[in-house]
Design a protein around this motif. Structure first.
Motif, PDB file in Angstrom:
ATOM      1  N   PHE A 107      -1.322 -11.243   6.202  1.00 13.58           N
ATOM      2  CA  PHE A 107      -2.122 -10.109   5.675  1.00 13.58           C
ATOM      3  C   PHE A 107      -1.572  -8.979   6.631  1.00 13.58           C
ATOM      4  O   PHE A 107      -1.299  -7.842   6.147  1.00 13.58           O
ATOM      5  CB  PHE A 107      -3.333 -10.216   5.361  1.00 13.58           C
ATOM      6  N   LEU A 108      -1.779  -9.021   7.892  1.00 16.63           N
ATOM      7  CA  LEU A 108      -1.407  -7.961   8.782  1.00 16.63           C
ATOM      8  C   LEU A 108       0.012  -7.551   8.765  1.00 16.63           C
ATOM      9  O   LEU A 108       0.383  -6.329   8.803  1.00 16.63           O
ATOM     10  CB  LEU A 108      -1.656  -8.355  10.118  1.00 16.63           C
ATOM     11  N   ALA A 109       0.796  -8.488   8.558  1.00 16.37           N
ATOM     12  CA  ALA A 109       2.505  -8.182   8.404  1.00 16.37           C
ATOM     13  C   ALA A 109       2.393  -7.495   6.921  1.00 16.37           C
ATOM     14  O   ALA A 109       3.334  -6.407   6.933  1.00 16.37           O
ATOM     15  CB  ALA A 109       3.082  -9.525   8.478  1.00 16.37           C
ATOM     16  N   ALA A 110       1.777  -7.723   6.032  1.00 17.15           N
ATOM     17  CA  ALA A 110       2.035  -7.136   4.727  1.00 17.15           C
ATOM     18  C   ALA A 110       1.578  -5.578   5.042  1.00 17.15           C
ATOM     19  O   ALA A 110       2.328  -4.829   4.362  1.00 17.15           O
ATOM     20  CB  ALA A 110       1.315  -7.922   3.703  1.00 17.15           C
ATOM     21  N   TYR A 111       0.599  -5.597   5.477  1.00 15.51           N
ATOM     22  CA  TYR A 111       0.054  -3.984   5.747  1.00 15.51           C
ATOM     23  C   TYR A 111       1.171  -3.048   6.599  1.00 15.51           C
ATOM     24  O   TYR A 111       1.542  -2.062   6.262  1.00 15.51           O
ATOM     25  CB  TYR A 111      -1.220  -4.192   6.600  1.00 15.51           C
ATOM     26  N   MET A 112       1.744  -3.788   7.905  1.00 14.28           N
ATOM     27  CA  MET A 112       2.693  -3.042   8.585  1.00 14.28           C
ATOM     28  C   MET A 112       4.110  -2.725   7.537  1.00 14.28           C
ATOM     29  O   MET A 112       4.665  -1.996   7.828  1.00 14.28           O
ATOM     30  CB  MET A 112       3.096  -3.767   9.668  1.00 14.28           C
ATOM     31  N   LEU A 113       4.491  -3.785   6.659  1.00 18.35           N
ATOM     32  CA  LEU A 113       5.569  -3.626   5.777  1.00 18.35           C
ATOM     33  C   LEU A 113       5.184  -2.479   4.937  1.00 18.35           C
ATOM     34  O   LEU A 113       6.206  -1.679   4.330  1.00 18.35           O
ATOM     35  CB  LEU A 113       5.846  -5.052   5.144  1.00 18.35           C
ATOM     36  N   TRP A 114       3.965  -2.485   4.420  1.00 11.60           N
ATOM     37  CA  TRP A 114       3.500  -1.398   3.529  1.00 11.60           C
ATOM     38  C   TRP A 114       3.564  -0.174   4.337  1.00 11.60           C
ATOM     39  O   TRP A 114       4.412   0.939   3.738  1.00 11.60           O
ATOM     40  CB  TRP A 114       2.123  -1.765   2.883  1.00 11.60           C
ATOM     41  N   LYS A 115       3.167  -0.008   5.685  1.00 14.60           N
ATOM     42  CA  LYS A 115       3.181   1.320   6.191  1.00 14.60           C
ATOM     43  C   LYS A 115       4.690   1.763   6.474  1.00 14.60           C
ATOM     44  O   LYS A 115       4.861   3.014   6.648  1.00 14.60           O
ATOM     45  CB  LYS A 115       2.502   0.745   7.768  1.00 14.60           C
TER      46      LYS A 115
ATOM     47  N   PHE B 171       6.806   1.900   4.444  1.00  9.41           N
ATOM     48  CA  PHE B 171       7.464   2.492   3.062  1.00  9.41           C
ATOM     49  C   PHE B 171       6.446   3.675   2.493  1.00  9.41           C
ATOM     50  O   PHE B 171       6.863   4.042   1.716  1.00  9.41           O
ATOM     51  CB  PHE B 171       7.973   1.362   2.046  1.00  9.41           C
ATOM     52  N   HIS B 172       5.516   3.690   3.464  1.00 10.37           N
ATOM     53  CA  HIS B 172       4.626   5.093   2.964  1.00 10.37           C
ATOM     54  C   HIS B 172       4.289   5.920   3.907  1.00 10.37           C
ATOM     55  O   HIS B 172       4.193   5.561   5.082  1.00 10.37           O
ATOM     56  CB  HIS B 172       3.290   4.306   2.348  1.00 10.37           C
TER      57      HIS B 172
END
Length: 267
Positions: free
Chosen positions: A256-264, A266-267
């Motif tokens: 979940f934390l990795a998903a946040y950083m990946l989202w970060k 591209f945003h």
């Protein structure tokens, strides 16, 4: 800092310290995504939040590694010869890591961290360890290995255990010695990386007040106070609970934390 932020940082530091003691993982795995969230919410410059989160996380290891190394040393588990051979490369690599990070924009750095933490979580979830295949390399090989460990650790703000432990295990170092030796390597990684983050971040436009280079000092002090108090509790708890199950749960949290950083990224 207001009291709400202090309480959030205390809770985060406590969770990171407990997890580090319980599972033997570096604080950067947990701290960097959460610090990134907090710095973003505080309105810090978007192009600097990931750099500051990584630098602040890495600086905490300067303090938290000391108590861990002391405990392992008392058990005579640290292979100091390996520490001596890896440290020169680690010092160079950990100095270069923040310099490389400075050349990357915040999105690229978040992407790198997200990929790294995904790979690390998968390794933790599967519980796979490399088969012992050879002996430790010579001085040149150890310098190169230390340099690689240091660069990645400096880039992601972690203590390097996810690289140094598998490397030593692959080279026929017993696992408990590899973990203890990795803990000792956390200090030179943090020392060189912290000095590098101060040097390359010094005078950077847009840094908030009370920053020391890329390190946000108020957050560092609060996190260290909480994590150092909780790490011993985590270590004691590790002897009472099914750690294999906890590692799997923690790996899912890391996704979940990795998903946040990946989202970060591209945003």
């Amino acid at each position: 800092m207001d009291w709400a932020l202090v309480l959030i940082l205390l809770a985060m530091g406590a969770a990171g310290g407990f997890a580090a003691g319980l599972l033997g993982i570096g604080g950067g795995m947990v701290l960097v995504p959460f610090i990134t969230m907090i710095f973003t919410a505080r309105g810090f410059a978007p192009e600097l939040v990931v750099h500051m989160a990584i630098a602040t996380s890495l600086a905490t290891i300067l303090f938290t590694s000391v108590s861990s190394v002391r405990a392992h040393h008392k058990m005579k588990a640290v292979q100091w010869r390996i520490v001596a051979l890896l440290t020169p490369g680690i010092l160079l690599g950990s100095w270069l890591g923040p310099w490389i990070a400075k050349q990357m924009n915040s999105s690229a750095l978040a992407l790198f961290f997200g990929i790294f933490i995904t790979v690390s979580a998968t390794q933790m979830l599967l519980g796979k360890k490399p088969s012992a295949a050879r002996e430790l390399p010579g001085t040149g090989g150890m310098f190169a290995a230390g340099g690689a460990i240091g660069v990645v650790a400096g880039l992601v703000g972690a203590g390097g255990g996810f690289l140094s432990v598998p490397f030593m295990s692959w080279c026929n170092v017993k696992i408990h010695n590899a973990v203890a030796t990795s803990a000792a390597l956390g200090f030179p990684i943090a020392l060189a990386g912290t000095l590098s983050n101060i040097y390359f971040g010094w005078g950077e436009p847009g840094l908030p007040e009370h920053s020391l280079g890329f390190i946000y000092v108020p957050a560092l002090l609060v996190i260290v106070a909480a994590s150092m108090s909780m790490a011993p509790l985590g270590a004691r708890t590790a002897h009472r609970l099914p750690v294999a199950t906890l590692r799997k749960v923690f790996a899912i949290i890391l996704y979940f934390l990795a998903a946040y950083m990946l989202w970060k990224a591209f945003h």
